[in-house]
Design an enzyme around this catalytic site. Structure first.
Site, PDB file in Angstrom:
ATOM      1  N   GLY A 122       0.757  -1.172   0.094  1.00 58.23           N
ATOM      2  CA  GLY A 122      -0.068   0.055  -0.136  1.00 58.23           C
ATOM      3  C   GLY A 122       0.741   1.138  -0.234  1.00 58.23           C
ATOM      4  O   GLY A 122       1.790   1.110   0.772  1.00 58.23           O
TER       5      GLY A 122
ATOM      6  N   THR B  58       4.212   2.689   5.409  1.00 58.13           N
ATOM      7  CA  THR B  58       2.989   2.266   5.521  1.00 58.13           C
ATOM      8  C   THR B  58       2.256   3.113   6.619  1.00 58.13           C
ATOM      9  O   THR B  58       2.793   3.458   7.421  1.00 58.13           O
ATOM     10  CB  THR B  58       2.881   0.669   6.053  1.00 58.13           C
ATOM     11  OG1 THR B  58       1.605   0.499   6.529  1.00 58.13           O
ATOM     12  CG2 THR B  58       3.588   0.401   7.205  1.00 58.13           C
TER      13      THR B  58
ATOM     14  N   ASP C  34       0.132   2.455   8.475  1.00 61.12           N
ATOM     15  CA  ASP C  34      -0.270   1.531   9.545  1.00 61.12           C
ATOM     16  C   ASP C  34       0.207   1.556  10.874  1.00 61.12           C
ATOM     17  O   ASP C  34      -0.182   1.478  11.925  1.00 61.12           O
ATOM     18  CB  ASP C  34      -0.516   0.090   9.114  1.00 61.12           C
ATOM     19  CG  ASP C  34      -1.482  -0.411   8.187  1.00 61.12           C
ATOM     20  OD1 ASP C  34      -2.266   0.669   7.780  1.00 61.12           O
ATOM     21  OD2 ASP C  34      -1.580  -1.203   7.411  1.00 61.12           O
TER      22      ASP C  34
ATOM     23  N   ARG D 258       1.099  -4.940  -5.191  1.00 60.69           N
ATOM     24  CA  ARG D 258       1.298  -6.340  -4.333  1.00 60.69           C
ATOM     25  C   ARG D 258       1.352  -7.603  -5.345  1.00 60.69           C
ATOM     26  O   ARG D 258       0.416  -7.823  -5.942  1.00 60.69           O
ATOM     27  CB  ARG D 258       0.151  -6.319  -3.527  1.00 60.69           C
ATOM     28  CG  ARG D 258      -0.241  -5.327  -2.291  1.00 60.69           C
ATOM     29  CD  ARG D 258      -0.966  -5.963  -1.484  1.00 60.69           C
ATOM     30  NE  ARG D 258      -1.020  -4.809  -0.157  1.00 60.69           N
ATOM     31  CZ  ARG D 258      -1.960  -3.622   0.135  1.00 60.69           C
ATOM     32  NH1 ARG D 258      -3.090  -3.713  -0.788  1.00 60.69           N
ATOM     33  NH2 ARG D 258      -1.803  -2.770   1.173  1.00 60.69           N
TER      34      ARG D 258
ATOM     35  N   ASP E  33       2.451  -0.376  11.790  1.00 60.44           N
ATOM     36  CA  ASP E  33       2.370  -1.718  12.516  1.00 60.44           C
ATOM     37  C   ASP E  33       3.722  -2.671  12.640  1.00 60.44           C
ATOM     38  O   ASP E  33       3.831  -3.867  12.874  1.00 60.44           O
ATOM     39  CB  ASP E  33       1.360  -2.525  11.472  1.00 60.44           C
ATOM     40  CG  ASP E  33       1.741  -2.703  10.229  1.00 60.44           C
ATOM     41  OD1 ASP E  33       2.596  -2.093   9.736  1.00 60.44           O
ATOM     42  OD2 ASP E  33       0.914  -3.510   9.469  1.00 60.44           O
TER      43      ASP E  33
ATOM     44  N   ARG F 241      -5.459  -1.867   9.155  1.00 57.38           N
ATOM     45  CA  ARG F 241      -5.331  -3.435   9.266  1.00 57.38           C
ATOM     46  C   ARG F 241      -5.683  -4.101  10.511  1.00 57.38           C
ATOM     47  O   ARG F 241      -6.614  -3.663  11.212  1.00 57.38           O
ATOM     48  CB  ARG F 241      -4.203  -3.886   8.497  1.00 57.38           C
ATOM     49  CG  ARG F 241      -4.313  -5.107   7.708  1.00 57.38           C
ATOM     50  CD  ARG F 241      -2.996  -5.566   7.054  1.00 57.38           C
ATOM     51  NE  ARG F 241      -2.834  -4.814   5.822  1.00 57.38           N
ATOM     52  CZ  ARG F 241      -2.954  -5.125   4.682  1.00 57.38           C
ATOM     53  NH1 ARG F 241      -3.580  -5.993   4.433  1.00 57.38           N
ATOM     54  NH2 ARG F 241      -2.511  -4.182   3.664  1.00 57.38           N
TER      55      ARG F 241
ATOM     56  N   ASP G 258       5.220  -4.862   6.081  1.00 57.51           N
ATOM     57  CA  ASP G 258       5.687  -6.196   6.514  1.00 57.51           C
ATOM     58  C   ASP G 258       5.933  -7.161   5.278  1.00 57.51           C
ATOM     59  O   ASP G 258       6.798  -7.709   5.068  1.00 57.51           O
ATOM     60  CB  ASP G 258       4.921  -6.870   7.673  1.00 57.51           C
ATOM     61  CG  ASP G 258       3.320  -6.757   7.486  1.00 57.51           C
ATOM     62  OD1 ASP G 258       2.951  -6.179   6.245  1.00 57.51           O
ATOM     63  OD2 ASP G 258       2.813  -7.300   8.234  1.00 57.51           O
TER      64      ASP G 258
HETATM   65  O1  F6P Z   1      -1.400  -1.275   4.689  1.00 57.65           O
HETATM   66  C1  F6P Z   1      -2.058  -0.087   4.278  1.00 57.65           C
HETATM   67  C2  F6P Z   1      -3.655  -0.406   4.144  1.00 57.65           C
HETATM   68  O2  F6P Z   1      -4.177   0.912   3.894  1.00 57.65           O
HETATM   69  C3  F6P Z   1      -4.232  -0.793   5.608  1.00 57.65           C
HETATM   70  O3  F6P Z   1      -4.753   0.293   6.377  1.00 57.65           O
HETATM   71  C4  F6P Z   1      -5.692  -1.403   4.852  1.00 57.65           C
HETATM   72  O4  F6P Z   1      -6.257  -2.227   5.467  1.00 57.65           O
HETATM   73  C5  F6P Z   1      -5.245  -1.978   3.533  1.00 57.65           C
HETATM   74  O5  F6P Z   1      -3.906  -1.111   3.235  1.00 57.65           O
HETATM   75  C6  F6P Z   1      -5.881  -1.519   2.262  1.00 57.65           C
HETATM   76  O6  F6P Z   1      -5.595  -2.281   1.141  1.00 57.65           O
HETATM   77  P1  F6P Z   1      -5.940  -1.945  -0.390  1.00 57.65           P
HETATM   78  O7  F6P Z   1      -5.451  -0.686  -0.713  1.00 57.65           O
HETATM   79  O8  F6P Z   1      -5.445  -2.939  -1.031  1.00 57.65           O
HETATM   80  O9  F6P Z   1      -7.596  -1.711  -0.459  1.00 57.65           O
END
Ligand code: F6P
Length: 320
Positions: free
Chosen positions: A11, A126, A128, A72, A130, A172, A103
């Protein structure tokens, strides 16, 4: 080492561009050739690789997103995909790789190092926050400020209508965005995966604070706990007080990075290049107690993130 590569993966997060800029310009300053890799690990596999110069990173320090794009990569999860990536890196003469991501991206970097001996350094990018080994990840501060701005606005309408407002934020499995933005925004309740949640207690607080004359009631809910719509519906059903849900979604991933994120990204980007030049590999750059640090990437990934229970308890005391 003569040539390094840089990519962003997973992300996106505000401040990634500032990190790319720091990697490129530090690399050039040290006499390295710096290759930009587009679309994360997919970009290695597909050879989307180009040489960067100082002007490739002009005018980006203030921009959200990532000029290198991100992805990803499913293919890179397979051993075959990683073998392909290793061969492409060799063809382009890339001896060291800077990976900016979370991660999942760090796990990919670790595998490249373990399986093929590629020299890798990870920079935590990120929203997050995390990753346990570092106090902050790039993008987190900007995301918290974006949520805070939304909370301030929701407070206005929540007060006008004397309603409960439930705002769902990203993160997340990590509650940091909710915790930091909730404390800063004076939320009445913060619900995060790391702390027990008692629905009856929440409803009691809502009813009691209304009885004391509070006009608004702001609840910040981390996405790792559940959905805002469902919670708002249950609150309204039990308390009889109108409740509305707002899911902030990907708004939290964009925007111009804060000064904090730009500075953090600049320092981390520069340090990542220095580590490669020192012959180090499998390191994750972080920040602890205001100092830039680096730790073994496997160790970084194995550490368990804990939420700041002091902040959580404090928010309970001062938000009544
Ligand atoms: O890891 C970053 C994040 O924004 C999380 O907070 C969220 O759960 C996820 O990515 C959303 O992913 P995507 O952009 O693939 O919908």
């Amino acid at each position: 080492m003569r040539t390094i590569g840089v990519l962003t993966s997973g992300g996106d997060a505000p401040g990634m561009n500032a990190a790319i800029r720091a990697v490129v310009r530090t690399g050039l300053n040290k006499g390295l050739k710096v290759m930009g890799i587009q679309r994360g690990y997919n970009g290695i596999i597909n050879g989307e690789i180009f040489e960067m110069d100082s002007s490739s990173v002009s005018d980006i320090i203030h921009r959200g997103g990532t000029i290198l794009r991100t992805a990803r990569s499913e293919e890179f999860r397979t051993e075959e995909g990683r073998k392909k990536a290793y061969n492409v890196l060799k063809v382009f003469g890339i001896e060291g790789l800077v990976v900016i991501g979370g991660d999942g991206s760090f796990t990919g970097a670790m595998k490249l190092a373990n399986e093929f001996g590629v020299k890798v350094v990870g920079i935590p990018g990120t929203i997050d926050n995390d990753l346990a080994y570092t106090d902050y990840t790039i993008g987190f501060d900007t995301a918290v400020n974006t949520v805070l701005d939304a909370i301030n606005k929701l407070r206005d309408t929540s007060t006008s209508h004397e309603r409960v407002s439930v705002v769902e934020v990203m993160g997340r499995h990590c509650g940091d965005i909710a915790l930091y933005a909730g404390l800063a925004g004076g939320a009445e309740s913060i619900i995060i995966p790391e702390q027990p949640f008692d629905f009856d207690e929440l409803c009691r607080n809502i009813i009691q604070s209304k009885a004391r004359g509070k006009m608004h009631n702001l609840i910040v809910l981390a996405e790792g706990v559940g959905g805002a719509e469902e919670l708002a519906r249950r609150i309204e059903e039990i308390t009889g007080i109108e409740a509305r849900a707002t899911k902030l979604g990907h708004i939290q991933r964009g925007g111009s990075p804060t000064a904090f994120d730009r500075i953090l990204a600049s320092k981390m980007g520069a340090r990542a290049v220095e580590l490669l030049l020192e012959g180090k590999s499998k390191r994750a750059v972080g920040i602890k107690d205001g100092k830039i640090i680096d730790v073994d990437i496997e160790e970084a990934l194995s550490m368990k993130k804990e939420s700041d229970s002091y902040m959580y308890e404090l928010s309970k005391i001062i938000s009544m």
